[in-house]
Design a protein around this motif. Structure first.
Motif, short mmCIF file in Angstrom:
data_model
loop_
_atom_site.label_atom_id
_atom_site.label_comp_id
_atom_site.label_asym_id
_atom_site.label_seq_id
_atom_site.Cartn_x
_atom_site.Cartn_y
_atom_site.Cartn_z
N VAL A 165 0.64 -1.36 -0.18
CA VAL A 165 0.21 -0.34 -0.08
C VAL A 165 1.04 1.33 -0.10
O VAL A 165 0.44 1.96 -0.51
N PHE A 166 2.21 1.53 0.62
CA PHE A 166 2.53 2.78 0.78
C PHE A 166 3.98 1.93 0.31
O PHE A 166 4.79 1.07 -0.10
N ARG A 167 4.03 3.73 -0.69
CA ARG A 167 5.61 3.77 -1.43
C ARG A 167 6.89 4.34 -0.95
O ARG A 167 7.80 4.18 -1.46
N ASN A 168 6.62 4.24 0.36
CA ASN A 168 8.21 4.55 0.93
C ASN A 168 8.15 3.03 2.42
O ASN A 168 7.19 2.54 2.95
N ASP A 169 8.96 4.07 3.17
CA ASP A 169 9.01 3.48 4.58
C ASP A 169 8.64 4.65 6.29
O ASP A 169 9.45 4.53 7.43
N ASP A 170 7.56 5.08 5.50
CA ASP A 170 7.56 6.12 7.13
C ASP A 170 6.35 5.50 7.55
O ASP A 170 6.21 6.33 9.05
N TRP A 171 5.97 4.09 7.30
CA TRP A 171 5.54 3.38 8.15
C TRP A 171 6.44 3.26 9.60
O TRP A 171 5.77 2.39 10.10
N LEU A 172 8.16 3.07 9.28
CA LEU A 172 8.79 2.15 10.64
C LEU A 172 8.38 3.33 11.47
O LEU A 172 9.41 4.20 10.69
N PHE A 173 8.59 3.39 12.16
CA PHE A 173 8.26 4.49 13.17
C PHE A 173 8.74 4.44 13.74
O PHE A 173 9.55 3.54 14.51
N ASP A 174 9.65 5.47 14.62
CA ASP A 174 10.93 5.51 15.43
C ASP A 174 9.68 5.88 17.14
O ASP A 174 9.46 7.20 17.01
N PRO A 175 9.80 4.98 18.18
CA PRO A 175 9.12 5.12 18.77
C PRO A 175 9.91 6.95 20.05
O PRO A 175 8.97 7.87 20.73
N THR A 176 11.48 6.47 19.46
CA THR A 176 11.51 8.43 20.13
C THR A 176 11.28 10.18 19.60
O THR A 176 10.41 10.77 20.53
N THR A 177 10.83 9.65 18.17
CA THR A 177 10.85 10.71 18.04
C THR A 177 8.82 10.63 17.55
O THR A 177 8.15 11.69 17.13
N ASP A 178 8.28 9.46 17.22
CA ASP A 178 6.33 9.58 16.79
C ASP A 178 6.52 8.00 17.92
O ASP A 178 6.09 6.92 17.40
N PRO A 179 6.15 8.95 19.20
CA PRO A 179 5.54 8.02 20.54
C PRO A 179 4.14 7.34 20.17
O PRO A 179 4.00 6.37 20.78
N ILE A 180 3.60 7.64 19.34
CA ILE A 180 2.03 7.73 18.81
C ILE A 180 2.20 6.07 18.69
O ILE A 180 1.40 4.91 18.62
N ILE A 181 3.31 5.77 18.36
CA ILE A 181 3.45 4.21 18.11
C ILE A 181 3.47 2.91 19.03
O ILE A 181 2.64 1.47 18.30
N ASN A 182 4.04 3.75 20.21
CA ASN A 182 3.58 2.89 20.99
C ASN A 182 1.99 2.64 21.32
O ASN A 182 1.98 2.05 22.09
N LEU A 183 1.48 3.33 21.07
CA LEU A 183 -0.10 2.89 21.33
C LEU A 183 -0.71 2.33 20.45
O LEU A 183 -2.09 2.29 20.14
N LEU A 184 0.28 2.18 19.46
CA LEU A 184 -0.66 1.33 18.16
C LEU A 184 -0.27 -0.49 17.52
O LEU A 184 0.48 0.39 16.83
N PRO A 185 0.02 -0.97 18.53
CA PRO A 185 0.32 -1.97 19.32
C PRO A 185 -0.51 -3.03 17.26
O PRO A 185 -1.31 -2.80 17.16
N GLU A 186 0.67 -4.29 16.71
CA GLU A 186 -0.25 -4.84 16.22
C GLU A 186 -1.17 -5.55 16.52
O GLU A 186 -2.44 -6.14 15.82
N GLU A 187 -1.26 -6.36 17.91
CA GLU A 187 -2.57 -6.80 17.40
C GLU A 187 -4.15 -6.00 17.77
O GLU A 187 -4.88 -6.15 18.04
N PHE A 188 -2.94 -4.58 17.75
CA PHE A 188 -4.68 -3.73 17.84
C PHE A 188 -5.67 -3.45 16.55
O PHE A 188 -6.49 -3.69 16.33
N PHE A 189 -4.24 -4.14 15.29
CA PHE A 189 -4.72 -3.71 13.96
C PHE A 189 -5.41 -5.35 14.04
O PHE A 189 -6.61 -5.47 12.73
N MET A 190 -4.92 -5.81 14.19
CA MET A 190 -5.43 -7.55 14.06
C MET A 190 -6.52 -7.59 14.60
O MET A 190 -7.89 -8.09 13.67
N TYR A 191 -7.06 -6.93 15.45
CA TYR A 191 -8.37 -6.61 15.92
C TYR A 191 -9.54 -6.39 15.17
O TYR A 191 -10.55 -6.33 14.40
#
Length: 223
Positions: A165-191
């Motif tokens: 779906v995505f044409r770049n690697d922006d979806w590879l988050f660094d929790p240090t600069t984008d802490p929102i990723i800590n609130l969006l674990p893969e398990e939630f997307f599985m739900y």
């Protein structure tokens, strides 16, 4: 004998195309419903131990998640701003791409819904319901594939989805600069994936039931 039964050839090409249209409609509608069912996320906070994992209080987690969901709405105008979390340029860019994808589901659902309405009215006028069974079967195919892939290896499926779906690697988050990723674990997307597949299957069942009751009524009329 009901002469309309001669027309009920289930697997005509046109019926398959209608089935694909139903598939697009149900998938898009299901994504919209799951995206806006915020309670799904709220109820997952404790289950996924997000407070302990992120170091944030429940209220803070919710307000930042709500900000993201509000931003993904087609009715929201403006930039993404998290109430209490930092966001990098690449992270913001990824969510902008994500919004485009989510908004496209609204358009697909609306267009497919209008087309289906005209098709249903046209078919009703011609007393042709043969498309219902084909559509029910067609609708169930893609969710079944996704469901099987999710059950076998969700992590790999999730990774493949992002690469496609995505044409770049922006979806590879660094929790240090984008802490929102800590609130969006893969398990939630599985739900979310399970919820979407389940809703699409409900749509398929509805088509099966409508087809069943129509055929049952027609068979009684033939007696």
């Amino acid at each position: 004998m009901n002469i309309n039964n001669k027309k009920n050839v289930p697997f005509k090409l046109t019926n398959i195309l209608i089935g694909i249209l139903f598939t697009l409609f149900f998938i898009s509608l299901s994504v919209i419903i799951i995206l806006n069912t915020r309670s799904l996320y709220y109820n997952s906070i404790d289950r996924l131990e997000l407070e302990q994992y992120s170091g944030l209080e429940r209220e803070t987690i919710i307000e930042n998640y709500d900000a993201l969901i509000d931003y993904c709405s087609p009715f929201y105008q403006g930039e993404l701003k998290f109430p209490s979390l930092a966001s990098s340029e690449s992270g913001t860019s990824h969510f902008a791409e994500t919004k485009v994808i989510f908004v496209s589901f609204y358009y697909i659902a609306a267009i497919a819904g209008v087309l289906l309405l005209f098709i249903i009215l046209y078919k009703k006028k011609r007393h042709d319901t043969s498309y219902l069974r084909t559509s029910a079967i067609t609708v169930i195919v893609l969710p079944s594939i996704i469901g099987i892939a999710t059950a076998l290896n969700f992590e790999k499926t999730f990774l493949l989805f992002h690469k496609l779906v995505f044409r770049n690697d922006d979806w590879l988050f660094d929790p240090t600069t984008d802490p929102i990723i800590n609130l969006l674990p893969e398990e939630f997307f599985m739900y979310c994936a399970i919820g979407i597949v389940s809703l699409v299957l409900v749509g398929s069942i509805i088509l099966f039931l409508i087809d069943y009751f129509i055929r049952r009524k027609q068979s009684k009329n033939c007696i």
